[in-house]
Design an enzyme around this catalytic site. Sequence first.
Site, PDB file in Angstrom:
ATOM      1  N   GLY A  43      16.395 -40.063  29.506  1.00  0.00           N
ATOM      2  CA  GLY A  43      17.550 -39.897  28.639  1.00  0.00           C
ATOM      3  C   GLY A  43      17.249 -40.360  27.230  1.00  0.00           C
ATOM      4  O   GLY A  43      16.662 -39.614  26.450  1.00  0.00           O
ATOM      5  N   SER A 115       9.603 -39.600  30.288  1.00  0.00           N
ATOM      6  CA  SER A 115      10.405 -39.367  29.096  1.00  0.00           C
ATOM      7  C   SER A 115      10.887 -40.725  28.561  1.00  0.00           C
ATOM      8  O   SER A 115      10.077 -41.638  28.394  1.00  0.00           O
ATOM      9  CB  SER A 115      11.543 -38.401  29.415  1.00  0.00           C
ATOM     10  OG  SER A 115      12.119 -37.876  28.252  1.00  0.00           O
ATOM     11  N   TRP A 116      12.190 -40.909  28.308  1.00  0.00           N
ATOM     12  CA  TRP A 116      12.662 -42.221  27.878  1.00  0.00           C
ATOM     13  C   TRP A 116      12.279 -43.301  28.889  1.00  0.00           C
ATOM     14  O   TRP A 116      11.960 -44.444  28.531  1.00  0.00           O
ATOM     15  CB  TRP A 116      14.182 -42.213  27.667  1.00  0.00           C
ATOM     16  CG  TRP A 116      14.762 -43.599  27.696  1.00  0.00           C
ATOM     17  CD1 TRP A 116      15.516 -44.149  28.691  1.00  0.00           C
ATOM     18  CD2 TRP A 116      14.601 -44.632  26.715  1.00  0.00           C
ATOM     19  NE1 TRP A 116      15.843 -45.452  28.389  1.00  0.00           N
ATOM     20  CE2 TRP A 116      15.289 -45.771  27.170  1.00  0.00           C
ATOM     21  CE3 TRP A 116      13.939 -44.691  25.483  1.00  0.00           C
ATOM     22  CZ2 TRP A 116      15.346 -46.965  26.468  1.00  0.00           C
ATOM     23  CZ3 TRP A 116      13.985 -45.880  24.766  1.00  0.00           C
ATOM     24  CH2 TRP A 116      14.674 -47.000  25.251  1.00  0.00           C
ATOM     25  N   ASP A 271       4.400 -29.327  26.966  1.00  0.00           N
ATOM     26  CA  ASP A 271       5.519 -30.188  26.589  1.00  0.00           C
ATOM     27  C   ASP A 271       5.634 -30.182  25.072  1.00  0.00           C
ATOM     28  O   ASP A 271       4.948 -30.920  24.375  1.00  0.00           O
ATOM     29  CB  ASP A 271       5.287 -31.607  27.109  1.00  0.00           C
ATOM     30  CG  ASP A 271       6.525 -32.487  26.996  1.00  0.00           C
ATOM     31  OD1 ASP A 271       7.372 -32.214  26.122  1.00  0.00           O
ATOM     32  OD2 ASP A 271       6.633 -33.458  27.775  1.00  0.00           O
ATOM     33  N   HIS A 299       7.863 -30.310  29.699  1.00  0.00           N
ATOM     34  CA  HIS A 299       8.580 -31.572  29.883  1.00  0.00           C
ATOM     35  C   HIS A 299       9.362 -31.590  31.196  1.00  0.00           C
ATOM     36  O   HIS A 299       9.585 -32.653  31.771  1.00  0.00           O
ATOM     37  CB  HIS A 299       9.541 -31.784  28.706  1.00  0.00           C
ATOM     38  CG  HIS A 299      10.022 -33.190  28.557  1.00  0.00           C
ATOM     39  ND1 HIS A 299       9.209 -34.216  28.118  1.00  0.00           N
ATOM     40  CD2 HIS A 299      11.240 -33.754  28.787  1.00  0.00           C
ATOM     41  CE1 HIS A 299       9.886 -35.344  28.080  1.00  0.00           C
ATOM     42  NE2 HIS A 299      11.137 -35.091  28.484  1.00  0.00           N
TER      43      HIS A 299
END
Length: 319
Positions: A43, A115-116, A271, A299
Amino acid sequence: MTRPPAPIEPYDHGMLDVGDGNLVHWEVYGNPEGKPALVVHGGPGAGSSARHPRSFDPERYRVVLFDQRGCGRSTPHASDPAADMSVNTTEHLLADMERLREHLGIDRWLLFGGSWGSTLILAYAERHPERVSEIVIPAVTMTRPSETDWLYRGVGRFFPEAWDRFRAGVPEADRDGDLLAAYARLMEHPDAEVRARAATDWLAWEDAVISMEPNGKKGAYSDRPSDEMLAFVRICAHYFSHDAWLEDGVLLREAHRLAGIPGVLIHGRHDLGSPVSTAWELAQAWPDAKLVIVEDSGHTGSDTMRDEIRAALDRFAVR
């Protein structure tokens, strides 16, 4: 690669009081006597998913999921404009992870997430290396200002129409300035329609960035309930407009603190939002990490990426 799916239902769950009026939702899957592993979702603000434990062998792992502050089933929810975002920062999340580890009586755990989630994993592991057994990261990010600028501005050279719409989503006076700060202000607006429109515009841009991926799903970001959309965008804009409260490049500079922690970095060649160069840089600074570049993935992943994730987790299950 075949394996029975992990149990759909957790065998334990709860709400952990982490202070500041926040309760963090957690749940545990798999084998209560298995190797502890923590899933750190992306996120920021995406929330955990019951899909996440399925990469783990349920006979060998004790898999912990949690919803970071403000999202998923944690409370207060960031879709509520009364939720206080000043107590939702990277430092707060790192403290929450430690509190959860202590609450569950875990000494060391494997960290998994991308990701985050990758940024939060690296920050935690560099702060508490003695608490981390291994790390598996699909989709590497370190949330440096250059990475955020690329995702919300630089990629616009590939999608000029979509980026122009994203830029047009903020007041005209803000369009040549800090777009992320402008969106963060819109997500704090007292008018619910303003907040909803800003969230829609933000997620349309996120969808555009992954639209060329070989296995991309149309509307992957925007296809979620309205409350989840609002929380996701409010938290993302809040974190990214503050550079996640991390010094520029600190996670790469401090990667030497990961020495002795085996890691697998799995990154899609396609990505576009998080180019593979970030994973490459980290792999050069972290000698105990292996970089796997997946040629058919972006991604959002692919079957090949999922196989690489399972292979890494299977190898670490027996350490």
